[in-house]
Design an enzyme around this catalytic site. Structure first.
Site, mmCIF file in Angstrom:
data_model
loop_
_atom_site.group_PDB
_atom_site.id
_atom_site.type_symbol
_atom_site.label_atom_id
_atom_site.label_comp_id
_atom_site.label_asym_id
_atom_site.label_seq_id
_atom_site.Cartn_x
_atom_site.Cartn_y
_atom_site.Cartn_z
ATOM 1 N N THR A 415 0.821 -1.213 0.000
ATOM 2 C CA THR A 415 0.000 0.000 0.000
ATOM 3 C C THR A 415 0.861 1.273 0.000
ATOM 4 O O THR A 415 2.078 1.209 0.121
ATOM 5 C CB THR A 415 -0.917 0.013 1.240
ATOM 6 N N ASP A 416 0.167 2.415 -0.117
ATOM 7 C CA ASP A 416 0.874 3.698 -0.186
ATOM 8 C C ASP A 416 0.929 4.390 1.169
ATOM 9 O O ASP A 416 1.074 5.613 1.244
ATOM 10 C CB ASP A 416 0.167 4.624 -1.177
ATOM 11 N N SER A 441 1.334 8.598 4.974
ATOM 12 C CA SER A 441 0.686 8.547 3.675
ATOM 13 C C SER A 441 1.751 8.970 2.681
ATOM 14 O O SER A 441 2.246 10.093 2.736
ATOM 15 C CB SER A 441 -0.493 9.508 3.646
ATOM 16 N N ARG A 442 2.120 8.043 1.797
ATOM 17 C CA ARG A 442 3.273 8.343 0.941
ATOM 18 C C ARG A 442 2.955 9.187 -0.281
ATOM 19 O O ARG A 442 3.817 9.831 -0.827
ATOM 20 C CB ARG A 442 3.943 7.032 0.508
ATOM 21 N N VAL A 443 1.702 9.172 -0.738
ATOM 22 C CA VAL A 443 1.419 9.957 -1.941
ATOM 23 C C VAL A 443 0.341 11.023 -1.737
ATOM 24 O O VAL A 443 0.238 11.957 -2.506
ATOM 25 C CB VAL A 443 0.999 9.047 -3.121
#
Ligand code: ATP
Ligand code: MG
Length: 581
Positions: A415-416, A441-443
């Site tokens: 997941t992101d 939350s990476r994006v």
């Protein structure tokens, strides 16, 4: 030596007939060593079936009856009364032309626990739909040298060793389309809410390869969950996959349901895939959605704990197929998989029943592929491919907060980002019990609303400083002023992040609250009065300055004028509150 042709009939034909048939077969298939094996089966009732090269040609009375049964079942309209029923029957019988279809039939070798092993289906493909003689459907899950393993998607009553199973030549599909909105369906898309049949726009395959990089677009549009802590610190964008992970009873489902409620009137369609959940929990989710009038944009796909592992295994893929239909038509979808730990367990059960060797923690070797091929299907696609998106919120249940177990680490890496919920926080009253340090939350940052983003950075740092100091100072009594201030500020921020169930916050409210809290404008308010103060203040702001809030909501930015208004209004409100005491 070629395989013998098998002639099955009720009574053994005489030698002359057998010879004639053999000559015909040898000529037709050009194999002069072709043998004929005769089997007797009184259940054919008459006629015969012939199996050549894996195909079975059915000329039996039983086969004809089955064909007629199928024709009757597929006639469009359900007859309204006896008269209509007789009419339909008469028409169908008159129009009936038996066909000698070439079917690929197999024979069940063993069946039980929702799994069947069959031989004779030499050409069956992985994931193919097969149909048993009692009408039950199954999916081919295991291809072996001389047999196939099939998971049953229905009732196994009446089936046993020797039962016939037929290839269909297509993969398992589910109904898709707008007609599903507002409905509760099972893992195969059949309604289970008692609201009548669903007239699907189309049928989509349950398993499908995820689109390549060319079809994809970066995440730029926010998906507001309405939960302040998430939208501020772990923002989610449309097309993102954000894991919700935590122990049991830490509010995982609550976060997903809140996010679904907040999609009301935004045009985002929500799909809730319940996997291995108690039927009562699924009913509760449905009730909540109904109560807040949000069911209209939602679909619930339910494979509850009482359903077979096969259905639990298929459910998330089926739900994704339904989402893909909307994505291809430019719509945005939010899909919740509640939860993938139970999905992995269902798959482990199936694999063990299929006699695949267990690997780490008794999960089969391909359990990573199980979830990666599922979550890869969630993305945002370019205009040419429809321009829609699927945002996924998979849920994973941990044991005693252990995120380093096999399944959680797998899904974290797919997941992101993840939202990590903690039992300790939950029982300390910090709800939603989000661990700010471990949640990322990476994006989503690229898609965050401007107004919220401005304050969010400060919020994260302030909370980190607070956490650090809190640990150091918990046993010391006299603190210097600066430390005390940081602690007070942090406590107020945490208080602000508490949010009751089913009360999603608008962007404007989030922006205002974040602004006043991070600016320290609440630091002089006693901790126990924070909640009532912000509720009262926001209420006043909404009545007196609704135009300012509307502007913030529309632009997603908290500009100079808005800031002035908020500051002045807060000062006034605070002095009035102080005077009233
Ligand atoms: P399970 O592991 O059983 O699936 P879960 O982690 O999904 O549990 P929920 O069912 O969402 O947890 O919530 C557990 C309980 O906590 C529920 O009774 C719910 O009402 C309560 N709860 C969850 N979030 C909040 C909140 N923000 N405020 C108050 N109560 C909450
Ligand atoms: Mg739950």
């Amino acid at each position: 030596m070629s395989k013998p042709c098998i002639l099955t009939c009720v009574e053994r034909p005489d030698r002359v007939h057998q010879e004639r048939l053999l000559t015909f077969l040898r000529r037709k298939y050009g194999k002069m060593d072709q043998e004929l094996e005769v089997r007797l089966d009184p259940e054919l009732l008459g006629g015969f079936t012939l199996t050549v090269d894996g195909y079975t040609y059915d000329y039996s009375v039983r086969g004809r009856m089955r064909q007629m049964g199928d024709a009757l079942r597929s006639s469009e309209e359900a007859p309204k009364d006896v008269e209509a029923l007789v009419q339909t029957l008469r028409r169908e019988i008159q129009d009936f032309h038996p066909k000698a279809e070439a079917m690929e039939l197999g024979t069940v070798l063993e069946i039980g626990d929702g799994i069947a092993t069959a031989d004779g289906l030499d050409r069956a493909a992985y994931g193919e739909l097969v149909r048993f003689e009692n009408g039950t459907e199954g999916m081919v899950m295991d291809l072996r040298a001389d047999s196939v393993g099939i998971i049953l998607l229905g009732d196994e009553a009446g089936l046993g060793e020797g039962s016939r199973v037929c290839r269909t030549g297509r993969t398992v599909q589910v109904p898709v389309g707008d007609a599903l909105l507002g409905r509760v369906v099972n893992a195969l898309g059949a309604p289970i809410d008692g609201l009548g049949p669903i007239h699907a726009a189309d049928h989509y395959p349950v398993e499908r390869e995820a689109g390549g990089v060319i079809t994809r677009e970066p995440v730029t549009v926010p998906l507001q969950t309405g939960i302040l802590a998430i939208d501020a610190m772990v923002p989610i964008g449309r097309g993102q996959r954000e894991l919700i992970v935590g122990d049991r009873q830490t509010g995982k489902t609550a976060i997903a349901v809140d996010a679904m409620l907040n999609q009301k009137d935004t045009g985002v369609i929500c799909i809730y895939a319940a996997i291995g959940q108690k039927a009562s929990s699924v009913a509760r989710v449905q009730e909540t959605l109904k109560k807040y009038r949000a069911m209209g944009h939602c679909i619930i796909v339910s494979a509850a704990a009482g359903d077979s592992p096969s259905l639990q295994y298929i459910a998330p893929y089926a739900a994704t197929a339904m989402a893909e239909y909307f994505m291809e038509r430019g719509r945005d979808v939010l899909i919740v998989y509640d939860d993938l730990s139970k999905h992995a367990v269902a798959y482990r059960t199936l694999s063990l029943l299929l006699k695949r060797s267990p690997g780490r923690e008794a999960y089969p070797g391909d359990v990573f592929y199980l979830h990666s091929r599922l979550l890869e299907r969630s993305c945002r696609v370019t205009k040419e491919y429809g321009g829609g998106s699927i945002t996924a919120l998979p849920i994973i249940e941990t044991q005693a907060g252990d995120v380093s177990a096999y399944i959680p680490t797998n899904v974290i890496s797919i997941t992101d980002g993840q939202i990590y919920l903690e039992t300790g926080l939950f029982f300390a009253g910090q709800r939603p019990a989000i661990n700010v340090g471990l949640s990322v939350s990476r994006v989503g940052g690229a898609a965050q609303t401007k107004a919220v983003k401005k304050s969010a950075g400060t919020l994260r740092i302030d909370l980190a400083r607070f956490r650090e100091l809190e640990v150091f100072t918990q046993f010391s009594s006299d603190l210097d002023k600066a430390t005390q201030q940081t602690l007070d500020h942090g406590k107020r921020l945490l208080e602000l992040l508490k949010q009751p169930l089913y009360q999603p916050m608008s962007v404007s409210r989030q922006a205002v609250l974040l602004y006043i809290a991070t600016q320290g404008l609440l630091d002089d308010v006693p901790l126990e009065q924070i909640r009532s103060l912000i509720n009262g203040f926001m209420e006043e702001l909404e009545t007196r300055y609704s135009d300012v809030l509307a502007e913030v909501q529309k632009t997603g930015d908290l500009g100079g004028v808005a800031i002035e208004t908020v500051r002045a209004a807060l000062a006034e409100y605070k002095s009035r509150a102080a005077a009233a005491q």
